[in-house]
Motif scaffolding. Structure first.
Motif, PDB file in Angstrom:
ATOM      1  N   LEU A 119      -1.802   6.288  -2.026  1.00 14.82           N
ATOM      2  CA  LEU A 119      -0.422   6.350  -1.536  1.00 14.82           C
ATOM      3  C   LEU A 119      -0.360   6.114  -0.026  1.00 14.82           C
ATOM      4  CD1 LEU A 119       0.974   9.392  -3.542  1.00 14.82           C
ATOM      5  CD2 LEU A 119       1.459   6.977  -3.890  1.00 14.82           C
ATOM      6  N   ARG A 120      -1.295   6.719   0.723  1.00 18.64           N
ATOM      7  CA  ARG A 120      -1.316   6.511   2.175  1.00 18.64           C
ATOM      8  C   ARG A 120      -1.631   5.065   2.522  1.00 18.64           C
ATOM      9  NH1 ARG A 120      -3.624  11.689   2.205  1.00 18.64           N
ATOM     10  NH2 ARG A 120      -5.721  10.821   2.186  1.00 18.64           N
ATOM     11  N   TRP A 133       2.705  -1.836   3.766  1.00 23.28           N
ATOM     12  CA  TRP A 133       3.998  -2.501   3.900  1.00 23.28           C
ATOM     13  C   TRP A 133       4.445  -2.637   5.345  1.00 23.28           C
ATOM     14  CZ3 TRP A 133       4.024  -5.131  -0.056  1.00 23.28           C
ATOM     15  CH2 TRP A 133       3.688  -4.627  -1.287  1.00 23.28           C
ATOM     16  N   HIS A 146      -4.446  -0.350  -5.818  1.00 20.45           N
ATOM     17  CA  HIS A 146      -3.067  -0.120  -6.265  1.00 20.45           C
ATOM     18  C   HIS A 146      -2.512  -1.368  -6.946  1.00 20.45           C
ATOM     19  CE1 HIS A 146       0.999   1.381  -6.334  1.00 20.45           C
ATOM     20  NE2 HIS A 146       1.402   0.273  -5.733  1.00 20.45           N
ATOM     21  N   CYS A 154      -1.028   2.398   0.701  1.00 16.37           N
ATOM     22  CA  CYS A 154       0.130   1.549   0.387  1.00 16.37           C
ATOM     23  C   CYS A 154       1.260   1.775   1.374  1.00 16.37           C
ATOM     24  CB  CYS A 154       0.604   1.809  -1.028  1.00 16.37           C
ATOM     25  SG  CYS A 154      -0.519   1.134  -2.250  1.00 16.37           S
ATOM     26  N   SER A 155       1.412   2.999   1.835  1.00 14.26           N
ATOM     27  CA  SER A 155       2.462   3.241   2.825  1.00 14.26           C
ATOM     28  C   SER A 155       2.106   2.594   4.166  1.00 14.26           C
ATOM     29  CB  SER A 155       2.713   4.733   2.993  1.00 14.26           C
ATOM     30  OG  SER A 155       1.584   5.356   3.583  1.00 14.26           O
ATOM     31  N   ASN A 156       0.821   2.401   4.447  1.00 14.69           N
ATOM     32  CA  ASN A 156       0.410   1.674   5.657  1.00 14.69           C
ATOM     33  C   ASN A 156       0.468   0.167   5.467  1.00 14.69           C
ATOM     34  OD1 ASN A 156      -0.086   4.033   6.988  1.00 14.69           O
ATOM     35  ND2 ASN A 156      -2.294   3.983   6.671  1.00 14.69           N
TER      36      ASN A 156
END
Length: 140
Positions: free
Chosen positions: A101-102, A108, A60, A104-106
């Motif tokens: 997406l998963r 942060w 990403h 990157c959501s983990n």
């Protein structure tokens, strides 16, 4: 208004000297703090995420950098799946690819929430505990 702080009239050389000495003295602790912060971030991310999630988070970052430099958005990129296969698609689709997406959501919450807790909450908690043991009014 004078532009030159280095001219030796009316004590302005003291201001310049103070500024240079402050910057020279602050450089070392800032470098050490940056190194420690980077190491703690790497450690929390490596403990909180799998290797594949870290790989997808870096993909990403690669896609964001590629878009920032305004290269060709149709450039094909090969992304490894969790089962070892590769999927090839345009780099502009990295933002909507669900595993990325998963990851990157983990990323942060793993890196910043823990780091913020370590840096800010722990010293405050230690300080509050000392205050609460000293005075009974804070023991609620």
């Amino acid at each position: 208004m004078k532009r030159d702080l280095g001219n030796f009239t009316r004590g302005s050389q003291l201001i310049e000297h103070f500024g240079f000495m402050f910057a020279a003295g602050l450089k070392g602790p800032l470098i050490i703090a940056l190194i420690v912060m980077c190491w703690l971030t790497w450690w929390t991310v490596s403990e909180g995420m799998s290797d594949h999630e870290v790989y997808l988070a870096w993909m990403h970052v690669y896609g964001v950098g590629y878009r920032f430099m305004e290269f060709d958005p149709r450039h094909d990129v090969a992304v490894k799946t969790a089962w070892g296969r590769t999927v090839t698609f345009p780099i502009s689709l990295l933002d909507v690819y669900p595993p990325v997406l998963r990851a990157c959501s983990n990323l942060w919450p793993t890196s910043f929430a823990r780091r913020a807790g370590w840096y800010w909450v722990s010293p405050c908690r230690t300080r509050w505990c000392k205050c609460s043991s000293a005075t009974p009014a804070f023991r609620r």
